[in-house]
Design a protein around this motif. Structure first.
Motif, PDB file in Angstrom:
ATOM      1  N   ASN A 266     -22.878  24.947 -14.056  1.00  0.00           N
ATOM      2  CA  ASN A 266     -22.743  23.721 -13.272  1.00  0.00           C
ATOM      3  C   ASN A 266     -23.430  22.557 -13.979  1.00  0.00           C
ATOM      4  O   ASN A 266     -24.616  22.627 -14.296  1.00  0.00           O
ATOM      5  CB  ASN A 266     -23.373  23.911 -11.898  1.00  0.00           C
ATOM      6  N   VAL A 267     -22.675  21.489 -14.203  1.00  0.00           N
ATOM      7  CA  VAL A 267     -23.258  20.229 -14.655  1.00  0.00           C
ATOM      8  C   VAL A 267     -23.101  19.154 -13.586  1.00  0.00           C
ATOM      9  O   VAL A 267     -23.778  18.123 -13.633  1.00  0.00           O
ATOM     10  CB  VAL A 267     -22.672  19.762 -16.001  1.00  0.00           C
ATOM     11  N   GLY A 268     -22.226  19.380 -12.626  1.00  0.00           N
ATOM     12  CA  GLY A 268     -22.148  18.523 -11.451  1.00  0.00           C
ATOM     13  C   GLY A 268     -23.227  18.944 -10.467  1.00  0.00           C
ATOM     14  O   GLY A 268     -23.554  20.138 -10.372  1.00  0.00           O
ATOM     15  N   ALA A 269     -23.786  17.988  -9.744  1.00  0.00           N
ATOM     16  CA  ALA A 269     -24.910  18.277  -8.849  1.00  0.00           C
ATOM     17  C   ALA A 269     -24.583  17.811  -7.431  1.00  0.00           C
ATOM     18  O   ALA A 269     -24.771  16.645  -7.097  1.00  0.00           O
ATOM     19  CB  ALA A 269     -26.177  17.585  -9.342  1.00  0.00           C
ATOM     20  N   PRO A 270     -24.099  18.710  -6.576  1.00  0.00           N
ATOM     21  CA  PRO A 270     -23.804  18.335  -5.191  1.00  0.00           C
ATOM     22  C   PRO A 270     -25.059  17.893  -4.446  1.00  0.00           C
ATOM     23  O   PRO A 270     -26.162  18.357  -4.749  1.00  0.00           O
ATOM     24  CB  PRO A 270     -23.236  19.629  -4.587  1.00  0.00           C
ATOM     25  N   GLU A 271     -24.876  17.023  -3.492  1.00  0.00           N
ATOM     26  CA  GLU A 271     -25.998  16.584  -2.672  1.00  0.00           C
ATOM     27  C   GLU A 271     -26.390  17.636  -1.645  1.00  0.00           C
ATOM     28  O   GLU A 271     -27.528  17.660  -1.177  1.00  0.00           O
ATOM     29  CB  GLU A 271     -25.640  15.265  -1.969  1.00  0.00           C
ATOM     30  N   GLU A 272     -25.450  18.528  -1.301  1.00  0.00           N
ATOM     31  CA  GLU A 272     -25.699  19.517  -0.271  1.00  0.00           C
ATOM     32  C   GLU A 272     -26.064  20.859  -0.901  1.00  0.00           C
ATOM     33  O   GLU A 272     -25.657  21.173  -2.017  1.00  0.00           O
ATOM     34  CB  GLU A 272     -24.446  19.712   0.602  1.00  0.00           C
ATOM     35  N   PRO A 273     -26.826  21.704  -0.174  1.00  0.00           N
ATOM     36  CA  PRO A 273     -27.089  23.066  -0.657  1.00  0.00           C
ATOM     37  C   PRO A 273     -25.788  23.865  -0.727  1.00  0.00           C
ATOM     38  O   PRO A 273     -24.812  23.566  -0.035  1.00  0.00           O
ATOM     39  CB  PRO A 273     -28.033  23.642   0.407  1.00  0.00           C
ATOM     40  N   VAL A 274     -25.789  24.888  -1.567  1.00  0.00           N
ATOM     41  CA  VAL A 274     -24.618  25.751  -1.695  1.00  0.00           C
ATOM     42  C   VAL A 274     -25.028  27.179  -1.354  1.00  0.00           C
ATOM     43  O   VAL A 274     -26.210  27.530  -1.368  1.00  0.00           O
ATOM     44  CB  VAL A 274     -24.021  25.691  -3.113  1.00  0.00           C
ATOM     45  N   SER A 275     -24.042  28.028  -1.051  1.00  0.00           N
ATOM     46  CA  SER A 275     -24.325  29.421  -0.726  1.00  0.00           C
ATOM     47  C   SER A 275     -23.614  30.332  -1.715  1.00  0.00           C
ATOM     48  O   SER A 275     -22.637  29.940  -2.355  1.00  0.00           O
ATOM     49  CB  SER A 275     -23.863  29.741   0.706  1.00  0.00           C
ATOM     50  N   LEU A 276     -24.133  31.548  -1.829  1.00  0.00           N
ATOM     51  CA  LEU A 276     -23.585  32.495  -2.788  1.00  0.00           C
ATOM     52  C   LEU A 276     -23.772  33.915  -2.290  1.00  0.00           C
ATOM     53  O   LEU A 276     -24.871  34.302  -1.880  1.00  0.00           O
ATOM     54  CB  LEU A 276     -24.294  32.328  -4.146  1.00  0.00           C
ATOM     55  N   ASN A 277     -22.716  34.703  -2.340  1.00  0.00           N
ATOM     56  CA  ASN A 277     -22.800  36.145  -2.127  1.00  0.00           C
ATOM     57  C   ASN A 277     -23.121  36.770  -3.484  1.00  0.00           C
ATOM     58  O   ASN A 277     -22.342  36.668  -4.433  1.00  0.00           O
ATOM     59  CB  ASN A 277     -21.466  36.674  -1.596  1.00  0.00           C
ATOM     60  N   LEU A 278     -24.276  37.409  -3.592  1.00  0.00           N
ATOM     61  CA  LEU A 278     -24.737  37.903  -4.890  1.00  0.00           C
ATOM     62  C   LEU A 278     -23.823  38.953  -5.504  1.00  0.00           C
ATOM     63  O   LEU A 278     -23.861  39.180  -6.717  1.00  0.00           O
ATOM     64  CB  LEU A 278     -26.158  38.443  -4.773  1.00  0.00           C
ATOM     65  N   PHE A 279     -23.005  39.599  -4.693  1.00  0.00           N
ATOM     66  CA  PHE A 279     -22.057  40.549  -5.273  1.00  0.00           C
ATOM     67  C   PHE A 279     -21.068  39.856  -6.207  1.00  0.00           C
ATOM     68  O   PHE A 279     -20.468  40.492  -7.069  1.00  0.00           O
ATOM     69  CB  PHE A 279     -21.315  41.302  -4.164  1.00  0.00           C
ATOM     70  N   SER A 280     -20.949  38.519  -6.063  1.00  0.00           N
ATOM     71  CA  SER A 280     -20.054  37.767  -6.948  1.00  0.00           C
ATOM     72  C   SER A 280     -20.558  37.760  -8.389  1.00  0.00           C
ATOM     73  O   SER A 280     -19.766  37.587  -9.324  1.00  0.00           O
ATOM     74  CB  SER A 280     -19.926  36.310  -6.461  1.00  0.00           C
ATOM     75  N   VAL A 281     -21.864  37.900  -8.573  1.00  0.00           N
ATOM     76  CA  VAL A 281     -22.409  37.944  -9.928  1.00  0.00           C
ATOM     77  C   VAL A 281     -22.771  39.368 -10.350  1.00  0.00           C
ATOM     78  O   VAL A 281     -22.749  39.690 -11.542  1.00  0.00           O
ATOM     79  CB  VAL A 281     -23.635  37.012 -10.080  1.00  0.00           C
TER      80      VAL A 281
END
Length: 346
Positions: A266-281
């Motif tokens: 990521n080089v773009g920086a959203p103003e809002e927090p993001v979520s992630l399901n760790l199984f994706s990595v």
């Protein structure tokens, strides 16, 4: 101290207006630059509107600065009056930490001094490139090669290095499949640079509206992310995805496009927090990473690379009295691909 004209936001979310600011006198190792062109980055809008947190006002944005040296301090050794130079996102750092010594001033462990919306070591606020001149220590000035115009070079000081750095770090090149997510100010430079590095380049954009541009700039393939079939067709395809998007994403969907050991940076920086399901990595030993700008040495390397290959930014030059209009057009996605202010109009 010298008084110069500039465009500044007097308060958060307020329109920018013409004003005057004070530039410091040239010190031992300083370079005085007559600014010719200043790019408008989406980061400018985030900061003027306090999207990334509390900011310092009045604020003179601008960290894509191209101009000509008009004065140097007695200790300056690398620049002379008349040189074509640029200034990017930072104007100082601690210079002594491990990262600074390694040429990674952008990751200074004590915090670097940004070109604007920051406070320098002298306790004074920094003002950016929407101004007639700027005074910068020579260690944070780069040379703009003759092979590229100052107007097209200005956006390289942010958009160029912000995309060049991760492409180099994650080894984009022959035999690698690279996707660029977002076809805007950063994305169009990522396409040009990834293609020049020899990678097979795919653009992932919300629609096919800019497909002809993407292919012209060096993309081999172009897909619309609004089409669910894109994610089916491209599953497990890419070694590297560079996301230039400044909005929250469905990271699971994009991580699924990576091959085993692939990276989404990521080089773009959203103003809002993001979520992630760790199984994706976890599945596929994938990496979700971020990257900032580059250090000074790498920024010079990028400029030389681009000049040798004729890679300037795609620009629309505007007069300073159109800055507020340009901000609205950036937010609406109505620019191909970078606004650049002709600072002679300030």
């Amino acid at each position: 101290m010298t008084t110069v004209a500039a465009y500044a936001a007097p308060a958060a979310k307020a329109p920018l207006e013409r004003t005057t600011i004070e530039r410091r006198a040239v010190r031992e190792n300083d370079v005085l630059i007559d600014i010719k062109f200043a790019g408008i980055c989406h980061s400018d809008i985030h900061q003027v509107r306090e999207g990334w947190g509390e900011a310092i006002f009045p604020m003179v944005p601008g960290h894509e600065i191209a101009g000509v040296v008009t004065e140097v301090g007695p200790g300056v050794t690398r620049f002379a009056v008349g040189d074509r130079v640029g200034v990017g996102c930072m104007v100082d750092s601690c210079r002594t930490c491990e990262n600074c010594r390694a040429g990674l001033e952008q990751y200074c462990t004590r915090g670097n001094t940004m070109t604007y919306n920051a406070v320098g070591k002298d306790g004074e606020p920094t003002y950016g490139g929407y101004a007639q001149t700027i005074v910068v220590d020579e260690d944070f000035v780069v040379r703009i090669p003759e092979g590229i115009g100052l107007d097209e070079a200005a956006p390289l000081l942010c958009a160029g290095i912000t995309t060049y750095s991760p492409l180099k770090h994650w080894n984009a090149g022959p035999g690698k499949k690279v996707a660029v997510l977002g076809m805007g100010g950063l994305g169009h430079m990522a396409v040009k640079i990834a293609h020049a590095l020899g990678a097979e380049v795919t653009v992932l954009s919300q629609s096919l509206r800019k497909k002809d541009d993407g292919l012209r700039l060096g993309a081999d393939h172009y897909y619309a992310t609004s089409d669910p079939k894109t994610f089916e067709e491209l599953a497990g395809t890419f070694d590297l995805i560079v996301s230039t998007v400044s909005a929250p994403l469905d990271f699971g969907a994009y991580l699924a496009l990576l091959r085993t050991d692939g990276a989404l940076v990521n080089v773009g920086a959203p103003e809002e927090p993001v979520s992630l399901n760790l199984f994706s990595v976890i599945g596929g030993r994938k990496t979700l990473a971020g990257s900032s700008i580059g250090g000074i040495r790498e920024t010079q390397e990028m400029l030389d690379f681009c000049a040798e290959r004729g890679l300037g930014s795609e620009i629309e030059v505007i007069s300073a009295d159109r800055i507020n209009e340009a901000y609205e057009r950036v937010l609406a996605g109505d620019v191909r691909y970078r606004f650049v202010i002709d600072t002679s109009t300030i």
